[in-house]
Write an enzyme that holds these catalytic residues in place. Structure first.
Site, short mmCIF file in Angstrom:
data_model
loop_
_atom_site.label_atom_id
_atom_site.label_comp_id
_atom_site.label_asym_id
_atom_site.label_seq_id
_atom_site.Cartn_x
_atom_site.Cartn_y
_atom_site.Cartn_z
N LYS A 279 -42.55 -70.72 -89.64
CA LYS A 279 -43.69 -70.39 -90.37
C LYS A 279 -43.12 -69.52 -91.65
O LYS A 279 -43.46 -69.62 -92.70
CB LYS A 279 -44.66 -69.48 -89.99
N SER B 241 -30.31 -63.67 -69.87
CA SER B 241 -29.72 -64.28 -70.85
C SER B 241 -30.21 -63.64 -72.31
O SER B 241 -30.96 -64.21 -73.10
CB SER B 241 -29.94 -65.81 -71.13
N LYS C 286 -40.75 -59.71 -64.58
CA LYS C 286 -39.82 -58.66 -64.85
C LYS C 286 -39.75 -57.86 -65.90
O LYS C 286 -39.34 -56.91 -65.91
CB LYS C 286 -38.37 -59.45 -64.66
N SER D 217 -32.70 -55.33 -74.43
CA SER D 217 -34.05 -55.82 -73.86
C SER D 217 -35.01 -54.95 -74.81
O SER D 217 -35.02 -53.62 -74.82
CB SER D 217 -34.11 -55.48 -72.36
N ARG D 218 -35.99 -55.79 -75.37
CA ARG D 218 -37.29 -55.28 -75.94
C ARG D 218 -38.15 -54.53 -75.18
O ARG D 218 -38.65 -53.46 -75.76
CB ARG D 218 -37.57 -56.13 -77.14
N ASN D 219 -38.13 -55.15 -74.03
CA ASN D 219 -39.11 -54.38 -73.14
C ASN D 219 -38.57 -53.17 -72.80
O ASN D 219 -39.22 -52.05 -72.57
CB ASN D 219 -39.33 -55.46 -71.95
N GLU E 151 -43.15 -59.05 -74.88
CA GLU E 151 -44.00 -59.68 -74.06
C GLU E 151 -44.55 -58.93 -72.88
O GLU E 151 -45.52 -59.08 -72.28
CB GLU E 151 -43.20 -60.95 -73.31
#
Length: 332
Positions: free
Chosen positions: A32, A139, A192, A255-257, A282
């Site tokens: 977008k 990944s 996870k 990892s953003r988490n 997420e």
């Protein structure tokens, strides 16, 4: 040579578009943000998500949905879970022929508790649906795009879609296994993220390796409990889509988490942490879905419950850790 449209211009979609282009396929990315589209077409970069990566010059991008739909018969759906249904519905409204959908999202829809393949299946008319699959596993996009050895799993209810996914993506730095357990692979990738946020919190507080190992181990146990209740093969959670993805997400600052959890463990508020990251995490949405889903299915998920209290009820992280440690005595 195969034509593939990649819907989504985030980090993983971009990294996989690069894999596909380097494998000799024609790749069109849809997004977008016109500035991101122009940057990719002009500079062959996507600096917001993959700051230092130079992408294959044959990748092209567009913000024109009709052009993206007409370009290919295979779609890589590299969108956040919360955007998947909306975009899939927009695609369906313009379809005139069958398409194959391969998604890489790792989440569960709030409210419906549906897996991503189910969301796509809901949104695409049967006459236009040639099959739906998932590519998942340990990944990080930052490693894939610089050709670090990576191994993942492709799964679908249709074995031909799993094999197609394997054939499209596999090369000398990305190894792809097929797996028949679509439910397990999707749930492993989604659940996870909950444990990864919790793992980041543990690291941010400053707890040691003992606590981190216990969290991952007990986290895998509750993932398996819910997965089995929902029809997954428990053995799937010992593979790439389960423990493989769990480990890489729980130990890495890519990892953003994990990063969100770390910031929370350091004392930041969720709003503050998210504003600094400027990316979709997420694990937040998955925690909300799974907290309610586990209650509905009567599955014991103490780590998920504790994280829900931290994220949505403003309970302190140390209080939740204390509550976890003081739970009733049990057998493993």
């Amino acid at each position: 040579m195969t034509k593939i449209t990649v819907f989504g211009m985030g980090s993983f979609g971009t990294a996989l578009a690069n894999v596909l282009a380097e494998n000799g396929h024609d790749v069109l990315m849809w997004g977008k943000n016109q500035d991101a589209v122009d940057e990719l077409n002009t500079c062959h970069t996507n600096k917001k998500y993959l700051k230092y990566a130079k992408l294959d010059v044959n990748i092209i991008a567009t913000s024109d949905m009709t052009k993206a739909i007409q370009f290919a018969d295979i779609y890589l759906m590299a969108l956040p879970t919360k955007a998947m249904r909306e975009v899939a519905t927009q695609i369906n409204d313009k379809l005139t022929s069958k398409k194959t959908f391969i998604h890489v999202a790792k989440g569960i829809e709030n409210g419906t508790f549906k897996r991503v393949s189910e969301m796509i299946e809901d949104s695409i008319s049967p006459e236009y649906n040639a099959g739906i699959g998932v590519l998942s596993g340990p990944s990080h996009a930052e490693e894939v795009v610089v050709k670090q050895p990576t191994t993942v799993a492709a799964s679908s209810k249709d074995k031909s879609v799993s094999k197609l996914t394997q054939d499209l993506f596999m090369n000398d730095y990305l190894r792809v296994y097929t797996n028949d357990d679509l439910i397990g692979v999707e749930l492993g990738g989604a659940l996870k993220n909950i444990i990864a946020v919790a793992s980041g919190i543990v690291a941010g507080i400053g707890y040691g390796d003992n606590a981190k190992a216990a969290l991952m181990t007990r986290g895998l146990a509750e993932i398996s409990r819910l997965g089995e209740k929902l029809g997954a093969d428990p053995m799937t959670f010992l593979g790439l889509g389960g423990i493989g993805d769990l480990i890489v997400t729980c130990i890495s600052t890519h990892s953003r988490n994990f990063t969100l959890g770390y910031k929370l463990g350091q004392g930041e508020s969720m709003d503050q942490a998210l504003s600094e990251m400027n990316m979709v995490v997420e694990g937040i949405y998955t925690t909300k879905s799974v907290y309610h889903l586990a209650k509905e299915k009567n599955v014991d998920m103490p780590i998920t419950n504790a994280l829900y209290r931290v994220l949505f009820e403003n309970i302190s992280v140390k209080e939740c850790v204390k509550d976890l440690m003081e739970r009733d005595k049990k057998s493993e």
